[in-house]
Scaffold this active site. Sequence first.
Site, mmCIF file in Angstrom:
data_model
loop_
_atom_site.group_PDB
_atom_site.id
_atom_site.type_symbol
_atom_site.label_atom_id
_atom_site.label_comp_id
_atom_site.label_asym_id
_atom_site.label_seq_id
_atom_site.Cartn_x
_atom_site.Cartn_y
_atom_site.Cartn_z
ATOM 1 N N THR A 1 0.764 -1.375 0.089
ATOM 2 C CA THR A 1 -0.051 -0.009 0.030
ATOM 3 C C THR A 1 0.927 1.152 0.095
ATOM 4 O OG1 THR A 1 -1.418 1.297 1.350
ATOM 5 C CG2 THR A 1 -0.164 -0.244 2.829
ATOM 6 N N ASP A 2 0.272 2.189 -0.570
ATOM 7 C CA ASP A 2 1.118 3.884 -0.365
ATOM 8 C C ASP A 2 0.793 4.179 0.855
ATOM 9 O OD1 ASP A 2 -1.631 4.607 -0.266
ATOM 10 O OD2 ASP A 2 -1.619 5.916 -1.976
ATOM 11 N N GLU A 3 0.201 3.684 1.793
ATOM 12 C CA GLU A 3 -0.002 4.015 3.334
ATOM 13 C C GLU A 3 1.408 3.966 4.072
ATOM 14 O OE1 GLU A 3 -3.630 3.493 5.127
ATOM 15 O OE2 GLU A 3 -4.645 3.423 3.607
ATOM 16 N N LYS B 1 2.134 -3.186 7.302
ATOM 17 C CA LYS B 1 2.473 -3.410 6.060
ATOM 18 C C LYS B 1 4.014 -2.834 5.659
ATOM 19 C CE LYS B 1 0.154 -4.578 2.901
ATOM 20 N NZ LYS B 1 -0.179 -5.981 2.574
ATOM 21 N N TYR C 1 -2.118 -0.297 11.086
ATOM 22 C CA TYR C 1 -2.039 -0.897 9.773
ATOM 23 C C TYR C 1 -0.854 -0.764 8.942
ATOM 24 C CZ TYR C 1 -3.165 -1.396 4.798
ATOM 25 O OH TYR C 1 -3.033 -1.906 3.481
HETATM 26 P P1 TYD Z 1 -10.876 3.817 4.319
HETATM 27 O O1 TYD Z 1 -11.684 3.276 3.325
HETATM 28 O O2 TYD Z 1 -10.856 3.361 5.666
HETATM 29 O O3 TYD Z 1 -9.333 3.685 3.786
HETATM 30 P P2 TYD Z 1 -7.777 4.390 4.375
HETATM 31 O O4 TYD Z 1 -8.164 4.708 5.633
HETATM 32 O O5 TYD Z 1 -7.016 3.335 4.136
HETATM 33 O O6 TYD Z 1 -7.453 5.498 3.308
HETATM 34 O O7 TYD Z 1 -11.063 5.220 4.493
HETATM 35 C C1 TYD Z 1 -10.855 6.205 3.359
HETATM 36 C C2 TYD Z 1 -10.757 7.687 3.902
HETATM 37 O O8 TYD Z 1 -12.312 8.075 4.190
HETATM 38 C C3 TYD Z 1 -10.161 7.980 5.080
HETATM 39 O O9 TYD Z 1 -9.455 9.376 5.001
HETATM 40 C C4 TYD Z 1 -11.116 7.758 6.330
HETATM 41 C C5 TYD Z 1 -12.350 8.259 5.591
HETATM 42 N N1 TYD Z 1 -13.523 7.408 6.444
HETATM 43 C C6 TYD Z 1 -14.644 8.473 6.652
HETATM 44 O O10 TYD Z 1 -14.488 9.803 6.678
HETATM 45 N N2 TYD Z 1 -15.716 7.807 7.350
HETATM 46 C C7 TYD Z 1 -15.714 6.539 7.123
HETATM 47 O O11 TYD Z 1 -17.007 5.959 7.807
HETATM 48 C C8 TYD Z 1 -14.654 5.654 6.664
HETATM 49 C C9 TYD Z 1 -14.968 4.073 6.773
HETATM 50 C C10 TYD Z 1 -13.564 6.302 6.278
#
Ligand code: TYD
Length: 334
Positions: free
Chosen positions: A114-116, A143, A139
């Site tokens: 992942t890019d994270e 990774k 997380y």
């Molecule tokens: P997510 O799909 O959990 O991916 P990641 O954290 O790996 O990027 O979340 C994407 C973005 O959306 C992240 O900035 C968190 C935000 N988010 C919300 O605002 N509300 C939510 O209910 C969720 C699940 C994520």
Amino acid sequence: MVPRYPDTRFVNLDSLTYAGNLMNLAPIEQAENYFFARGDIADREKVRALFQEHAFSTVVHFAAESHVDRSVRAPLSFVHTNVLGTATLLEEARAAWNADDFGTGAYRFHHVSTDEVYGSLGPEGFFSETTPYDPRSPYSASKASADHFARAWAQTYGLPVVISNCSNNYGPRQFPEKLIPLIIVRAMQENEIPIYGAGDHVRDWLYVEDHCEALETILMSGVDGETYGVGGEACRTNLEIAHDVLDCVDRALGRSEGASRALVSFAPDRPGHDYRYAMDVSKVRRELGWRPRRDLTQGIEATVAWYLEHETWLEQATDETWRQWYREQYAAPA
Ligand code: TYD
């Protein structure tokens, strides 16, 4: 790839935890070159037995705990699967494969990441393959650790490893805890949609089939020891994404324009929430000729249409009792 490579045997190892769902594989379930094995990638005996039985030439390692909010609540399952599981796969590949053939193209271990791992960007700039690692959630730390182990096995033992680091995926069949399917499902049910903080966090959205095409390209043409950044070149704030998805749901369901935007509800921010991700994909474009083919509008339309047409999938995928029953019917425990 299963129908397109009929002479290749594909073995799918999956532990079928909460997000694993064999319904997603129904189209290939009966294929003669496809085999399913239920098990944990950190189970060394299980992995070793599979290497002995199938004499793999190639491992594509996608298996991971991937939801950041879950990693905040329960981090150790991320250490188990993402760190120990990756090290176990690497070590069993090394044990099974003939080191004299490393570097000849006889084997490949593709680690999907992942890019994270690169942390959080400010308003400007992009991640690239040379950005220093700076993971900030359990997380992304798990990774990042897995990536380090993959590189360590490449450097120390010469294992033919490639790594890809991709941006946020979305598309059909994604478990509806991730932002885009969560928005679609809650909009279908006319439920509140929690957007963390002010909704100004930025993600780079990659349609799942574009990611699959990138993985196939890297698997087939990538160079041993290299890392490839993969992204959708579609950066949006979470609020923009929410509005785009909700407007698409409204169009599909014949609701009045903008009606579902009222479902957005600002929620307390995620602890340690990374502000912005954006991947520079020029290396994979230049060296391997891959680029994302679907733009965000096409990808969101396809995704919304899929969820609207698959209500049964949705009910079953989110019903633990049903999934337990299904697992018992179709997947003999390891
Ligand atoms: P997510 O799909 O959990 O991916 P990641 O954290 O790996 O990027 O979340 C994407 C973005 O959306 C992240 O900035 C968190 C935000 N988010 C919300 O605002 N509300 C939510 O209910 C969720 C699940 C994520």
